[in-house]
Design an enzyme around this catalytic site. Structure first.
Site: not given
Length: 259
Positions: A160, A164
């Protein structure tokens, strides 16, 4: 879908919000509709978009539910074409679709890594590529990519965090490439926001969600956790007429500075 006809060029902008069935995406879709935009509420399951669409229509806005897998190029192209045919050429895009598959590095599977990277990065790439043609033709466009404070690193989120952080670089490149066509690209990076994702994180670490929120609030300068509407408010500005000189930026919506 309602048949409301926007009155001005400003309010007639058509927006697509991905991952808009719930959470930040749903709040953003409602806010953009309140700004006068016709909104395509896009999610993996079209039926799951019903509540967001209903809320927009009940408030007097125009919305269309669209089902598509943002990682599949053919589905993305078909979805964007459907939006253009039904609502008009989309010139606002909010790439919000996301998933989490949290785990420590040594426990993270190939599938956990690929799924998160694909939904966030491939999804944003495919959607942006499909929609930019409408934006450049119009000589106006707004792209907002949802990053996260996890882009700075977060235990148990190697996939993640990488996705991001990647979105921030992607955003800056879009700003360089599309600026001459009147298109801006920015990223919004939320901190702790009360969503299904943060509830799942609380469950992963074995905490009650209320206690998890209370603990998080004590670390935030404004002493509260964020709500989806906090993020939607920032996105509304970045997708508006007044934000034409803001591009390539990453705005942290986190209740304070991040060290």
């Amino acid at each position: 879908m309602t048949e409301n006809t926007p009155a001005t060029a400003t309010t007639s902008r058509v927006a697509i919000v991905t991952g808009a069935a719930r959470g930040i995406g749903a709040a953003t879709a409602r806010r953009l509709a309140a700004e006068g935009r016709a909104v395509a509420v896009l999610d993996l399951d079209e039926a799951a978009c019903a509540d967001t669409v209903a809320a927009i229509v009940e408030a007097g806005g125009t919305a269309l539910a669209v089902g598509a897998d943002v990682t599949a190029g053919d589905q993305v192209d078909a979805a964007v074409a459907r939006v253009a045919d039904t609502l008009g050429a989309p010139t606002v895009l909010v790439n919000n679709a996301g998933v989490i598959r949290d785990n420590l590095l040594f426990k993270m599977s190939d599938g956990d890594w690929d799924t998160v990277i694909d939904v966030h990065l491939r999804g944003a790439f495919l959607m942006s590529r499909a929609v930019q043609a409408h934006m450049t033709a119009a000589g106006w466009g707004r792209i907002v990519n949802l990053s996260s404070s996890s882009a700075l690193g977060n235990r148990g989120q190697a996939n993640y965090s990488a996705a991001k952080a990647g979105l921030q670089g992607f955003t800056k490149t879009l700003a360089f490439e599309l600026g001459k066509f009147g298109v801006t690209a920015n990223a919004v990076a939320p901190g702790f926001i009360v969503t299904d994702m943060t509830a799942a994180t609380a469950a992963r670490v074995g905490m009650e969600f209320e206690a998890f929120q209370d603990a998080a609030a004590q670390q935030i300068p404004v002493r509260r956790v964020g709500r989806p509407e906090d993020v939607a408010n920032t996105i509304a500005f970045l997708t508006g007429e007044d934000a034409g000189f803001v591009s390539g930026q990453v705005i942290y919506v986190a209740g304070g500075p991040l060290c």
